[in-house]
Design a protein around this motif. Structure first.
Motif, PDB file in Angstrom:
ATOM      1  N   ALA A 130       5.155 -37.682 -30.706  1.00 15.62           N
ATOM      2  CA  ALA A 130       5.983 -36.648 -30.080  1.00 15.62           C
ATOM      3  C   ALA A 130       7.053 -36.165 -31.040  1.00 15.62           C
ATOM      4  CB  ALA A 130       6.622 -37.195 -28.810  1.00 15.62           C
ATOM      5  N   LEU A 131       7.629 -37.077 -31.818  1.00 21.36           N
ATOM      6  CA  LEU A 131       8.628 -36.697 -32.819  1.00 21.36           C
ATOM      7  C   LEU A 131       8.015 -35.747 -33.840  1.00 21.36           C
ATOM      8  CD1 LEU A 131      10.573 -40.008 -33.566  1.00 21.36           C
ATOM      9  CD2 LEU A 131      11.541 -37.869 -32.691  1.00 21.36           C
ATOM     10  N   TYR A 132       6.777 -36.049 -34.228  1.00 20.63           N
ATOM     11  CA  TYR A 132       6.085 -35.163 -35.174  1.00 20.63           C
ATOM     12  C   TYR A 132       5.926 -33.770 -34.574  1.00 20.63           C
ATOM     13  CZ  TYR A 132       2.727 -33.271 -38.467  1.00 20.63           C
ATOM     14  OH  TYR A 132       2.118 -32.476 -39.403  1.00 20.63           O
ATOM     15  N   VAL A 133       5.459 -33.709 -33.330  1.00 24.23           N
ATOM     16  CA  VAL A 133       5.211 -32.422 -32.684  1.00 24.23           C
ATOM     17  C   VAL A 133       6.503 -31.620 -32.547  1.00 24.23           C
ATOM     18  CG1 VAL A 133       4.462 -31.318 -30.538  1.00 24.23           C
ATOM     19  CG2 VAL A 133       3.180 -33.253 -31.450  1.00 24.23           C
ATOM     20  N   VAL A 134       7.583 -32.269 -32.137  1.00 21.63           N
ATOM     21  CA  VAL A 134       8.857 -31.572 -31.962  1.00 21.63           C
ATOM     22  C   VAL A 134       9.389 -31.077 -33.303  1.00 21.63           C
ATOM     23  CG1 VAL A 134      11.265 -31.826 -31.250  1.00 21.63           C
ATOM     24  CG2 VAL A 134       9.452 -32.861 -29.874  1.00 21.63           C
ATOM     25  N   THR A 135       9.379 -31.934 -34.311  1.00 23.83           N
ATOM     26  CA  THR A 135       9.865 -31.549 -35.634  1.00 23.83           C
ATOM     27  C   THR A 135       9.047 -30.398 -36.206  1.00 23.83           C
ATOM     28  OG1 THR A 135      10.551 -33.834 -36.047  1.00 23.83           O
ATOM     29  CG2 THR A 135      10.419 -32.379 -37.947  1.00 23.83           C
ATOM     30  N   SER A 136       7.742 -30.477 -36.041  1.00 24.07           N
ATOM     31  CA  SER A 136       6.854 -29.431 -36.545  1.00 24.07           C
ATOM     32  C   SER A 136       7.094 -28.109 -35.826  1.00 24.07           C
ATOM     33  CB  SER A 136       5.393 -29.861 -36.377  1.00 24.07           C
ATOM     34  OG  SER A 136       4.515 -28.898 -36.915  1.00 24.07           O
ATOM     35  N   ALA A 137       7.349 -28.177 -34.513  1.00 30.74           N
ATOM     36  CA  ALA A 137       7.599 -26.961 -33.738  1.00 30.74           C
ATOM     37  C   ALA A 137       8.889 -26.284 -34.179  1.00 30.74           C
ATOM     38  CB  ALA A 137       7.659 -27.290 -32.248  1.00 30.74           C
ATOM     39  N   VAL A 138       9.931 -27.081 -34.416  1.00 29.27           N
ATOM     40  CA  VAL A 138      11.199 -26.520 -34.887  1.00 29.27           C
ATOM     41  C   VAL A 138      11.010 -25.885 -36.264  1.00 29.27           C
ATOM     42  CG1 VAL A 138      13.558 -27.077 -35.592  1.00 29.27           C
ATOM     43  CG2 VAL A 138      12.603 -28.119 -33.534  1.00 29.27           C
ATOM     44  N   TRP A 139      10.260 -26.569 -37.122  1.00 26.91           N
ATOM     45  CA  TRP A 139       9.971 -26.032 -38.455  1.00 26.91           C
ATOM     46  C   TRP A 139       9.243 -24.695 -38.330  1.00 26.91           C
ATOM     47  CZ3 TRP A 139      10.437 -27.817 -43.678  1.00 26.91           C
ATOM     48  CH2 TRP A 139       9.691 -27.081 -44.608  1.00 26.91           C
ATOM     49  N   THR A 140       8.243 -24.647 -37.465  1.00 28.09           N
ATOM     50  CA  THR A 140       7.454 -23.422 -37.289  1.00 28.09           C
ATOM     51  C   THR A 140       8.330 -22.246 -36.893  1.00 28.09           C
ATOM     52  OG1 THR A 140       5.445 -24.621 -36.686  1.00 28.09           O
ATOM     53  CG2 THR A 140       5.598 -22.333 -35.954  1.00 28.09           C
ATOM     54  N   LEU A 141       9.250 -22.472 -35.957  1.00 28.24           N
ATOM     55  CA  LEU A 141      10.132 -21.402 -35.494  1.00 28.24           C
ATOM     56  C   LEU A 141      10.948 -20.832 -36.645  1.00 28.24           C
ATOM     57  CD1 LEU A 141      11.317 -19.762 -33.133  1.00 28.24           C
ATOM     58  CD2 LEU A 141      12.984 -21.623 -32.813  1.00 28.24           C
ATOM     59  N   GLY A 142      11.560 -21.711 -37.432  1.00 34.18           N
ATOM     60  CA  GLY A 142      12.361 -21.243 -38.563  1.00 34.18           C
ATOM     61  C   GLY A 142      11.512 -20.645 -39.670  1.00 34.18           C
ATOM     62  N   GLU A 143      10.384 -21.277 -39.943  1.00 30.35           N
ATOM     63  CA  GLU A 143       9.503 -20.820 -41.012  1.00 30.35           C
ATOM     64  C   GLU A 143       8.959 -19.423 -40.738  1.00 30.35           C
ATOM     65  OE1 GLU A 143       6.062 -23.163 -43.255  1.00 30.35           O
ATOM     66  OE2 GLU A 143       5.424 -22.458 -41.272  1.00 30.35           O
ATOM     67  N   ARG A 144       8.527 -19.184 -39.504  1.00 32.54           N
ATOM     68  CA  ARG A 144       7.992 -17.873 -39.157  1.00 32.54           C
ATOM     69  C   ARG A 144       9.043 -16.785 -39.354  1.00 32.54           C
ATOM     70  NH1 ARG A 144       3.865 -18.069 -35.214  1.00 32.54           N
ATOM     71  NH2 ARG A 144       2.345 -19.639 -35.865  1.00 32.54           N
ATOM     72  N   ALA A 145      10.285 -17.065 -38.913  1.00 29.83           N
ATOM     73  CA  ALA A 145      11.356 -16.069 -39.038  1.00 29.83           C
ATOM     74  C   ALA A 145      11.609 -15.737 -40.502  1.00 29.83           C
ATOM     75  CB  ALA A 145      12.630 -16.596 -38.378  1.00 29.83           C
ATOM     76  N   VAL A 146      11.650 -16.764 -41.343  1.00 31.92           N
ATOM     77  CA  VAL A 146      11.908 -16.548 -42.770  1.00 31.92           C
ATOM     78  C   VAL A 146      10.754 -15.789 -43.425  1.00 31.92           C
ATOM     79  CG1 VAL A 146      12.185 -17.689 -45.003  1.00 31.92           C
ATOM     80  CG2 VAL A 146      13.427 -18.544 -43.002  1.00 31.92           C
ATOM     81  N   LEU A 147       9.516 -16.222 -43.166  1.00 29.37           N
ATOM     82  CA  LEU A 147       8.361 -15.599 -43.801  1.00 29.37           C
ATOM     83  C   LEU A 147       8.178 -14.148 -43.360  1.00 29.37           C
ATOM     84  CD1 LEU A 147       5.694 -18.456 -43.793  1.00 29.37           C
ATOM     85  CD2 LEU A 147       7.059 -17.610 -45.700  1.00 29.37           C
ATOM     86  N   ARG A 148       8.425 -13.868 -42.077  1.00 32.29           N
ATOM     87  CA  ARG A 148       8.311 -12.489 -41.612  1.00 32.29           C
ATOM     88  C   ARG A 148       9.305 -11.588 -42.334  1.00 32.29           C
ATOM     89  NH1 ARG A 148       7.959 -14.790 -35.745  1.00 32.29           N
ATOM     90  NH2 ARG A 148       5.706 -14.810 -35.387  1.00 32.29           N
TER      91      ARG A 148
END
Length: 256
Positions: A226-244
Motif C-alpha cells: 500500500a505504501l508503494y501504491v500511495v507513493t507511486s500515485a503521488v509521484w504520478t500526480l506531480g510527474e504528469r503536471a511537470v511533463l505536461r
C-alpha cells in the motif's frame, strides 16, 4: 507448494529481501522503527525515476490523442454502429500518425512486477526456507505485513488512523490525477441519438471509477505494498503536471 522455492522466483525474492533489508539497516539510525517503511518509499521513488522515459511516452501519447480527437470523432461518426469498422479506421489512423495506443499503459505495466514482489515479500513467513525477517517491520505500531482491512478489524484498530490516512491520501490523489487527465483529454461532445457516442459515454462512466481500483487494492494488500501504491500515485500526480508543462513549452518552440 511454496511458490518462493520456484526456480528463478526464489532468486528474485532473495534479491528483493536483501535490497529492502539493506536499505532498512542503513536507514535505521535515522528513521528508527520506521526504517523499513522508508525503505519501501525510497524503493518506490527509485523505480519511478527509472520509469520517467516511459512516463514521457505516456504524456506524449496523451497529447497525440488530444490532437487526433476531432479526427477520431469523425471516424466514429462515419462508422456508426459498425464497431469493427471504427476499430480498423482507428488503428489505421494511429499507424499513420505513429501513435501507440498502449503507451498510456506502459508505466503501470512496468510497475506490476515490483508491486507483486513487495506483496510476496510481505505475505510469506519464509523465503525459500529462510525465515522472513521483513515481517517484523512496522510503521506506527502496524506490521508492514498487515492490510488496512486487517488492522481496522483487529486489536490493531487503535492504530487504524495510519492506514485510513494513507487510503484517504490515495483517494484524493487518484481523483486529482483523474481530473487532470480529463482536463488534458476532454471527452467529445455527445450528439443526441448517436449510438456510437452513447457507447463511448458509457465507457467514460466506467473509466470514471476505474482509477479507484487502486484504493481497493491498497486496502487489502500488505501495508508495504500500500505504501508503494500511495507513493507511486503521488509521484504520478506531480510527474504528469511537470511533463505536461515541459512538453507544452517544448512544443511552443518547435522542439517536441
Amino acid at each position: 507448494m511454496d511458490i518462493t522455492t520456484l526456480p528463478g522466483l526464489s532468486t528474485l525474492l532473495h534479491a528483493g529481501t536483501t535490497l529492502v533489508t539493506t536499505l532498512t539497516d542503513l536507514l535505521t539510525p535515522v528513521a528508527g522503527t520506521a526504517a523499513a517503511a522508508l525503505a519501501v518509499v525510497l524503493l518506490t521513488l527509485a523505480v519511478r525515476l527509472l520509469l520517467v522515459p516511459l512516463a514521457v511516452l505516456q504524456v506524449r501519447a496523451e497529447r497525440d490523442r488530444r490532437r487526433l480527437a476531432p479526427r477520431i470523432a469523425e471516424l466514429r461518426r462515419r462508422a456508426g454502429t459498425d464497431t469493427a469498422r471504427f476499430q480498423r479506421s482507428l488503428q489505421a489512423l494511429y499507424t499513420s500518425e505513429r501513435v501507440s495506443p498502449l503507451a498510456g499503459c506502459l508505466p503501470v505495466l512496468a510497475q506490476a512486477p515490483v508491486v507483486s514482489l513487495l506483496y510476496t515479500l510481505f505475505t510469506h513467513a519464509s523465503i525459500d526456507g529462510t525465515v522472513n525477517t521483513l515481517l517484523r517491520a512496522t510503521l506506527a505500531g502496524i506490521p508492514l505485513a498487515q492490510s488496512a482491512v486487517t488492522v481496522v478489524t483487529s486489536p490493531l484498530w487503535v492504530h487504524g488512523w495510519v492506514v485510513l490516512l494513507l487510503l484517504a491520501v490515495l483517494a484524493v490523489v487518484v481523483e486529482l490525477t483523474r481530473r487532470a487527465q480529463l482536463h488534458g483529454n476532454p471527452a467529445p461532445a455527445s450528439q443526441s441519438g448517436d449510438p456510437a457516442v452513447s457507447g463511448a459515454t458509457a465507457m467514460t462512466g466506467i473509466a470514471r471509477w476505474m482509477p479507484f481500483v487502486s484504493v481497493g487494492f491498497a486496502a487489502i494488500a500488505p501495508l508495504a505494498a500500500a505504501l508503494y501504491v500511495v507513493t507511486s500515485a503521488v509521484w504520478t500526480l506531480g510527474e504528469r503536471a511537470v511533463l505536461r508543462r515541459v512538453l507544452r513549452e517544448r512544443a511552443a518552440v518547435g522542439l517536441a
